[in-house]
Every structure is written in structure tokens, then in C-alpha cells.
Design a protein around this motif. Structure first.
Motif, PDB file in Angstrom:
ATOM      1  N   THR A 284      -1.290   0.818  12.814  1.00 35.47           N
ATOM      2  CA  THR A 284      -2.680   0.493  13.155  1.00 35.47           C
ATOM      3  C   THR A 284      -3.399  -0.203  12.006  1.00 35.47           C
ATOM      4  N   VAL A 285      -3.099   0.185  10.771  1.00 34.36           N
ATOM      5  CA  VAL A 285      -3.709  -0.418   9.584  1.00 34.36           C
ATOM      6  C   VAL A 285      -2.591  -1.100   8.794  1.00 34.36           C
ATOM      7  N   PHE A 286      -2.586  -2.422   8.830  1.00 33.31           N
ATOM      8  CA  PHE A 286      -1.519  -3.184   8.192  1.00 33.31           C
ATOM      9  C   PHE A 286      -1.986  -3.654   6.823  1.00 33.31           C
ATOM     10  N   CYS A 287      -1.243  -3.298   5.789  1.00 29.25           N
ATOM     11  CA  CYS A 287      -1.632  -3.578   4.405  1.00 29.25           C
ATOM     12  C   CYS A 287      -0.623  -4.538   3.782  1.00 29.25           C
ATOM     13  N   SER A 288      -1.124  -5.621   3.215  1.00 30.28           N
ATOM     14  CA  SER A 288      -0.207  -6.598   2.636  1.00 30.28           C
ATOM     15  C   SER A 288      -0.947  -7.460   1.635  1.00 30.28           C
ATOM     16  N   ILE A 289      -0.320  -8.561   1.257  1.00 29.15           N
ATOM     17  CA  ILE A 289      -0.907  -9.530   0.338  1.00 29.15           C
ATOM     18  C   ILE A 289      -0.997 -10.867   1.055  1.00 29.15           C
ATOM     19  N   PRO A 290      -1.849 -11.789   0.581  1.00 28.12           N
ATOM     20  CA  PRO A 290      -2.016 -13.063   1.290  1.00 28.12           C
ATOM     21  C   PRO A 290      -0.714 -13.815   1.531  1.00 28.12           C
ATOM     22  N   THR A 291       0.195 -13.801   0.551  1.00 25.43           N
ATOM     23  CA  THR A 291       1.466 -14.512   0.737  1.00 25.43           C
ATOM     24  C   THR A 291       2.205 -14.018   1.970  1.00 25.43           C
ATOM     25  N   ALA A 292       2.255 -12.701   2.155  1.00 24.65           N
ATOM     26  CA  ALA A 292       2.986 -12.147   3.294  1.00 24.65           C
ATOM     27  C   ALA A 292       2.291 -12.486   4.614  1.00 24.65           C
ATOM     28  N   TYR A 293       0.965 -12.423   4.634  1.00 21.54           N
ATOM     29  CA  TYR A 293       0.252 -12.833   5.855  1.00 21.54           C
ATOM     30  C   TYR A 293       0.600 -14.282   6.200  1.00 21.54           C
TER      31      TYR A 293
END
Length: 550
Positions: A284-293
Motif C-alpha cells: 500500500t505504501v511504496f518507498c523508493s528513490i527517483p531513479t527506481a520510479y
């Protein structure tokens, strides 16, 4: 009993940041233990059957997690680990990593998570600097510990989690926990005792040790997560930040476990495995960094059609500035907004962000997280600057910048009790804080101050650009010129026409003096293990070229 920490390694009182506890949730009793708050409390309050960890097809409940923590904690005690001792935890994103960190905290010792890509030389520096006495290691990551072994000055015990059949001469993780009691009382830790030690990822030089207390660890959940994300027991936190990354530890350990929710772990994340895990674990809450997005968007343009991503309600991003372009694309294709945030290893987690209920402006990072205060100051005088004027960000709240045995850095990092993370921001008239650049990344060309990320955001919108870093390159007349180092998208023809097009796109959007006078195309950009671009390496290359022209 206070933790066994050499006082000379901790900041003097005069250099310590002021810790402000401005929201009621961070008023903790004097005796508190982060591990029991994150796990035992839920079992006691009847949530023992809730899923704490999803890993592949495995589900570990809070009761099962508690038993694993207790068994490993007893094993560590039997090996002589004492309160305050530092314990290296070296894993990929696996359940054993969480068990090892929490077991270490529960007995009053201090976990030191280790990035998986560190080599023997780096491990030797970190382990000796921290004076760690024990290590819990995934067998697939044992080789570099073994290579460093003869140079490790304080390490006495090594426990190996055997998952890949790799031979060794150390303690067996499974044997130890099978032979110990599932019952363990917490050590009576003080709220100010160290509970977590992390080393910076080295984007601006040699890695530095930082430490965080039980109180500070819980405060990241009770400020940023509680107010900006508002988790419930039904949430599943997931994504790809490594657990030894302060951002990843908060997203995938502290936040979900604080609220009785679940964490989803992906051992070797790729855009495809992340999308598969969103579907399989109901993230439900997806956490990442801009590169991965950006990689998810570019490599899986039909992601929302191919995978069931309907469980998603929110995205979180940190580590690098999130561009409005990426924000809008994710919102359009996945139907969620992303909370961009600024945080540091030294501050432990995010302290400037929008809340999920705000009208999010993707051109700004957001407001101070409840419980934190922020100011914009003149880098030279420390005086407050008026709104609309770029300056150095100063922060105060329930966490602060505290270095391990680095009095030189501590003096630089704290001014009159305020922490100085080293970022250039503008506070707008509406109160939002807009990121400009790292203080180190500010380009000064012909007297103009040019924030590299501002130029990067424009270039990233061009269809030819996959990744970009903008730096200052030495120049005899101008001091520096703006240089863009670009990874082009596949099947893009790189020629002078494309360079002109990219330069003009910046000239049309920003003040003309900000355009990149030089553009270089490369196959990849240097990055830390957490995904941050190492602009320092690019700047060093430029300096070397200037001093040693071919």
C-alpha cells in the motif's frame, strides 16, 4: 544501566544538537527499548497474529518474529555481547536482517547494518572505527568479511546465516537459535542510549559514523510516518531501499512495525520484481528513490495493465530530488501521489515533506514535518534570510546530527544547537521549502549561483534523457561552467543537433546563464549503493581533466 559507549566518541555537550520534542507522541518514558516497542507491544496487545514480514511466499507474524528475536538475543548474550557493544548486521533485504537488528537492540547492544556491496577495505575501516565486537552475516556476503578478518581489531564473534550452502568456520545462525530459549526480557535501556549506528554512503567523501538513540528511532515513526503517511495495521510497506540506508530502515522496519502493519522485503530488487511484489504482497505504501520510479516507468510502460497495483495508496521518495515530471507520470499511470522528502543519515529520516492529505506541489519538497523546525540561514554569517532567498537549511527537532568520534565534523554540522545537513533551500511565501542543491553542488559561474538539480529537472523531461547529473566544470574565465553528464535513452542518436536541442530546452525554461555549456554522454553514472549519484566523483574527474589535459 547506561550503555557501554566510550564517552570520548560522543559529541561534547556544547557541540550536541538541541533536541526539541514538540509533539506529544515523542514524550517517551526514561526507560524504553525500541525492539519491545516495535514487536513485543503488539503481541501483548493482541496483534501477535498480524503479519509482520512478507518475504517471497513466506509470512512471519509478530509472535513468530518475537520468538526469533528472543532466540537470537539469547544467543548473542551467550556469546558475550554486552549492552552498548556494536554488532555488525550484514544482509540483503531479508527477514534475518530485521531479526538481527531487533535482537541486538533488545539486549541493549547497538546494531550496525552494513551495505551489501561494501568490500573488505571499506568493512575494515567501518568495523574498526565502530569497534564492533560481533557480526551476524548472510553467508552469501561472508567473503568480504573473511577477506578483512585478519585486519579486524575488535571483532570477536561471527554468526553466519547459512542459506546458500557456503562453507565457513564460524557460528551457525540456525544452530544458535535452535539451542536457545524463546523467552527473553528486554534490557532496561535508557531512552538516550544508542540504538542504531549507521555510516554515511560517501557521496561527499569518506564514510562517517552516526548513531541514534531508542528515543530518536521511535521519534521518526511518531513524527514523519504518523503525521505524513498516517499508517494503519492494514498497511503494507514495501520497496527497494536497502535496510542499512537510514531511509530504508525507517520505511521497512521502524514505520510498519511501529503501527502493527506489515513490511514487504525484496532481496534483489528490479523494476519487474518490485511490480510483482506490489501485486503479490498487496503493498500500500511504496518507498523508493527517483531513479527506481523512473526505471519502472521506462522499462514497464504497461506496468499498471500487466500487474495488479490497485493496493497502492501512496508513494514515498527520498535520496535524490524527485522531479515534477516523475511525480506527474506516476500519478497519471499508477493513480498515486508521491511524498518527496529530504532526510539524511545523520538526521535518521525525513524532516521536510508534504503530508498525504496536503495539496501536494511537486515543485517543492514541502513543509517541516510536525515536530521539526526549519530555517534558511546565510552560510557565512548564520543569520536568518528572508523568504524567497536561497540559503543553508538549518533544522531542529527530536533527531539531530551526531557523529561517532568525529569532533571535526560535529563542529561543522551543528550551529547554536541547530543541525546543518548541508542543503541549499528556499522557503517560499506559502511556507513550503523548495530544494535547490547540496551546498557542495552549487555551481558558481561568472558570479552566478546555479543549483545543479534545477537544470537536471529540465533536462530529465527530454525524451532523449534517461539519467542526468549536472556539475560545475573548471573554466579559466568563468571559474566554472555548467556541465551535464547524460545517460541517453536506448536507440537515441547522439549528435550535435541533440546537444543544441538540450541546451535550448534549458535556455527556454531557466535564466540563460544556467544552460549547460558542455554536455557529455556516458553509459552510466557513478552511484552509491543507495542509488545516490556520486557527483563528487564527476567533479573530481573534471578537476583531473583540467589539471592534466590530454
Amino acid at each position: 544501566m547506561q550503555a557501554k559507549i566510550p564517552q570520548s566518541y560522543l559529541p561534547d555537550e556544547a557541540e550536541h544538537p538541541d533536541l526539541v520534542h514538540a509533539v506529544p507522541e515523542v514524550h517517551y518514558p526514561e526507560t524504553i527499548n525500541a525492539a519491545t516497542e516495535l514487536v513485543d507491544r503488539h503481541v501483548t496487545e493482541g496483534r501477535g497474529d498480524n503479519v509482520a514480514i512478507h518475504f517471497k511466499s513466506e509470512k512471519i507474524t509478530y509472535s513468530e518474529l518475537q520468538e526469533q528475536i528472543n532466540r537470537l538475543g539469547n544467543a548473542l548474550l551467550e556469546l558475550g555481547v554486552e549492552p552498548g557493544d556494536r554488532v555488525v548486521v550484514r544482509f540483503t533485504n531479508r527477514p534475518e536482517a530485521i531479526v538481527s537488528c531487533l535482537a541486538t537492540q533488545k539486549i541493549g547492544a547497538v546494531p550496525l547494518p552494513s551495505m551489501k556491496l561494501l568490500r573488505a577495505k571499506e568493512l575494515t575501516y567501518i568495523i574498526n572505527d565502530a569497534e564492533a565486537t560481533a557480526a551476524v552475516v548472510y553467508d552469501d556476503l561472508l567473503d568480504e568479511i573473511e577477506a578483512a578478518h585478519d585486519d579486524l581489531e575488535t571483532l570477536e564473534e561471527i554468526i553466519v546465516a547459512e542459506r546458500n550452502g557456503i562453507g565457513h568456520d564460524f557460528h551457525s545462525y540456525n544452530d544458535l537459535i535452535n539451542d536457545t530459549s524463546p523467552e527473553l526480557s528486554r534490557h532496561e535501556t535508557h531512552r538516550g542510549d544508542p540504538a542504531l549506528m549507521l555510516y554515511t554512503s560517501g557521496t561527499t567523501g569518506k564514510s562517517k559514523g552516526t548513531f541514534h538513540t531508542h528515543r530518536q528511532l521511535l521519534a521518526t515513526a511518531d513524527t514523519y510516518a504518523r503525521y505524513c503517511i498516517e499508517p494503519t495495521e492494514d498497511d503494507v510497506f514495501g520497496g527497494n531501499p536497502p535496510l542499512p540506508f537510514a531511509y530504508g530502515y525507517g520505511d521497512l522496519v521502524t514505520f510498519p512495525l511501529r503501527f502493527g502493519a506489515s513490511t514487504s522485503l525484496v532481496e534483489n530488487a528490479s523494476p519487474q520484481t518490485l511490480l510483482e511484489t506490489i501485486e503479490n504482497h498487496g503493498i500500500t505504501v511504496f518507498c523508493s528513490i527517483p531513479t527506481a520510479y523512473n526505471q519502472i516507468l521506462s522499462k514497464h510502460p504497461n506496468g499498471p495493465e500487466k500487474y495488479d497495483v490497485s493496493s497502492l495508496r501512496l508513494g514515498v521518495s527520498a535520496g535524490e530530488p524527485l522531479t515534477p515530471h516523475t511525480f506527474e507520470q506516476i500519478k497519471q499511470e499508477y493513480g498515486i501521489e508521491i511524498l518527496d522528502g529530504i532526510g539524511t543519515t545523520e538526521m535518521l529520516h525525513i524532516f521536510v515533506s508534504h503530508r498525504h492529505t496536503d495539496e501536494i506541489d511537486p515543485t517543492a519538497t514541502g513543509f517541516p514535518v510536525p515536530g521539526y523546525e526549519c530555517r534558511i540561514v546565510d552560510p557565512d554569517t548564520g543569520e536568518d534570510l528572508p523568504r524567497g532567498t536561497p540559503g543553508l537549511l538549518a533544522v531542529r527537532g527530536p533527531t539531530g546530527m551526531t557523529y561517532w568520534n568525529r569532533p571535526d565534523k560535529q563542529t561543522e554540522a551543528v550551529d547554536d544547537g541547530w543541525s546543518l545537513p548541508g542543503d541549499i533551500f528556499v522557503q517560499r511565501e506559502d511556507g513550503r521549502f523548495e530544494y535547490k542543491s547540496r551546498h557542495d553542488d552549487l555551481i558558481i559561474s561568472s558570479g552566478y549561483n546555479i543549483p545543479g538539480p534545477e537544470v537536471e529537472a529540465i533536462l530529465e523531461e527530454h525524451e532523449a534523457v534517461s539519467e542526468v547529473a549536472v556539475i560545475g566544470s573548471p573554466h579559466e574565465q568563468r571559474g566554472q561552467i555548467v556541465k551535464a553528464v547524460i545517460v541517453p535513452n536506448d536507440e537515441i542518436s547522439v549528435d550535435s543537433g541533440l546537444i543544441d536541442e538540450l541546451q535550448n530546452s534549458v535556455k527556454k525554461t531557466l535564466a540563460p546563464y544556467k544552460y549547460p555549456r558542455e554536455i557529455e554522454f556516458v553509459d552510466k553514472l557513478p552511484r552509491t549503493e543507495t542509488g545516490k549519484i556520486q557527483r563528487i566523483k564527476l567533479r573530481e574527474q573534471e578537476q583531473d581533466h583540467a589539471e592534466n589535459p590530454v
